[in-house]
Structures are given as C-alpha cells and as structure tokens.
Design a protein around this motif. Structure first.
Motif, PDB file in Angstrom:
ATOM      1  N   SER A  43       0.810  -1.221   0.000  1.00 43.13           N
ATOM      2  CA  SER A  43       0.000   0.000   0.000  1.00 43.13           C
ATOM      3  C   SER A  43       0.838   1.264   0.000  1.00 43.13           C
ATOM      4  CB  SER A  43      -0.930   0.004   1.219  1.00 43.13           C
ATOM      5  OG  SER A  43      -1.821  -1.070   1.132  1.00 43.13           O
ATOM      6  N   ASP A  44       2.054   1.192   0.538  1.00 39.92           N
ATOM      7  CA  ASP A  44       2.898   2.393   0.604  1.00 39.92           C
ATOM      8  C   ASP A  44       3.882   2.489  -0.568  1.00 39.92           C
ATOM      9  OD1 ASP A  44       4.584   0.325   1.330  1.00 39.92           O
ATOM     10  OD2 ASP A  44       5.317   1.278   3.159  1.00 39.92           O
ATOM     11  N   VAL A  48       1.445   2.900  -6.158  1.00 40.40           N
ATOM     12  CA  VAL A  48       0.114   3.221  -5.621  1.00 40.40           C
ATOM     13  C   VAL A  48      -0.048   4.733  -5.526  1.00 40.40           C
ATOM     14  CG1 VAL A  48      -1.352   3.081  -3.569  1.00 40.40           C
ATOM     15  CG2 VAL A  48      -0.175   1.034  -4.401  1.00 40.40           C
ATOM     16  N   GLU A  83      -8.917  -1.625  -2.215  1.00 41.23           N
ATOM     17  CA  GLU A  83      -8.473  -1.704  -0.825  1.00 41.23           C
ATOM     18  C   GLU A  83      -9.593  -2.258   0.040  1.00 41.23           C
ATOM     19  OE1 GLU A  83      -5.330   1.857  -0.479  1.00 41.23           O
ATOM     20  OE2 GLU A  83      -7.379   2.516  -0.798  1.00 41.23           O
ATOM     21  N   HIS A 119      -1.453  -4.355   1.915  1.00 43.70           N
ATOM     22  CA  HIS A 119      -1.420  -4.453   0.467  1.00 43.70           C
ATOM     23  C   HIS A 119      -2.629  -3.779  -0.180  1.00 43.70           C
ATOM     24  CE1 HIS A 119       1.186  -7.797   1.792  1.00 43.70           C
ATOM     25  NE2 HIS A 119       1.933  -7.272   0.861  1.00 43.70           N
ATOM     26  N   THR A 120      -2.400  -3.366  -1.413  1.00 45.63           N
ATOM     27  CA  THR A 120      -3.442  -2.751  -2.224  1.00 45.63           C
ATOM     28  C   THR A 120      -3.505  -3.517  -3.539  1.00 45.63           C
ATOM     29  OG1 THR A 120      -3.089  -0.577  -1.257  1.00 45.63           O
ATOM     30  CG2 THR A 120      -4.104  -0.620  -3.425  1.00 45.63           C
TER      31      THR A 120
END
Length: 126
Positions: A43-44, A48, A83, A119-120
């Motif tokens: 996610s970071d 993204v 998400e 996670h995305t």
C-alpha cells in the motif's frame, strides 16, 4: 497481442507515470479474472501513490527482473486501486494462479504486522 498473453505470463511490467509524465516500470505478479488483470502490491509503494494521481498504465509481458523481450505483448489501460474488503477477491485470484508462492509472501507479512495486511490491489482494464 491478446489479453491471454498477460494472463498466462508469470510477470508483467506495470508502467505508471510520474507527475512530469516520466514512465516508471515495475515487474509484478498479475492474474486475470474475466477481462480484468489484477496486480497486488504494498500500500505504501510509489506505484500506488502515482496511481492515485494518474490512472493510466502500460502493461508488458516481462521476466522476473523486468526485462522485456523484443516483440513482447504490450497494452495501454486504466488502473483502479482496490483496498479494504474488496482485497479478498484480488487475493483469491492471485492465490489461484501463484498458489504457494503467494501464501509464502502474504502470510508472513500479515503475521509480522499483527493481522494487518499492508497491500493494495490494482485492477487493470484495457
């Protein structure tokens, strides 16, 4: 080039774009479900962050190191970030394709972060 070229490939190069338009390519796992190609990432990650600003992507079949063979299938598309509870579908699709490799990455990450899955998902449509 067909959608199945991307679905069968173990890795694809996902290209996202910086504010100034500079392309940034990253090799990623990708799995298809219907006419959507799903990708899974932290996610970071910068990809993204770039996709929050610009949803354009280019997808190219590549190897684990991101090397692209001459004449490799390439397509332009739009990406949508996934998400929260919608990530279950992304995990299911990727686990179906990558089986034990996927769980080898996902389970330790979850345990290390006390149950939080950092996670995305990225849904790419062409």
């Amino acid at each position: 080039m067909t959608f199945q070229d991307f679905a069968r490939s173990e890795y694809v190069s996902l290209t996202t774009y910086r504010k100034d338009g500079t392309p940034v390519a990253t090799p990623v796992w990708a799995a298809a479900d219907g006419e959507v190609l799903y990708v899974w990432t932290r996610s970071d990650s910068w990809k993204v962050k770039r996709l929050r600003r610009d949803t354009r992507v280019r997808v190219t079949v590549c190897d684990v190191r991101g090397r692209i063979a001459e004449g490799a299938p390439t397509a332009e598309g739009e990406a949508r970030l996934i998400e929260g509870t919608d990530m279950k579908r992304v995990r299911k699709v990727l686990a179906r394709k990558y089986t034990w490799k996927f769980w080898l990455v996902d389970v330790p990450a979850t345990a290390f972060r006390l149950g939080k899955r950092p996670h995305t998902g990225i849904a790419v449509t062409f």
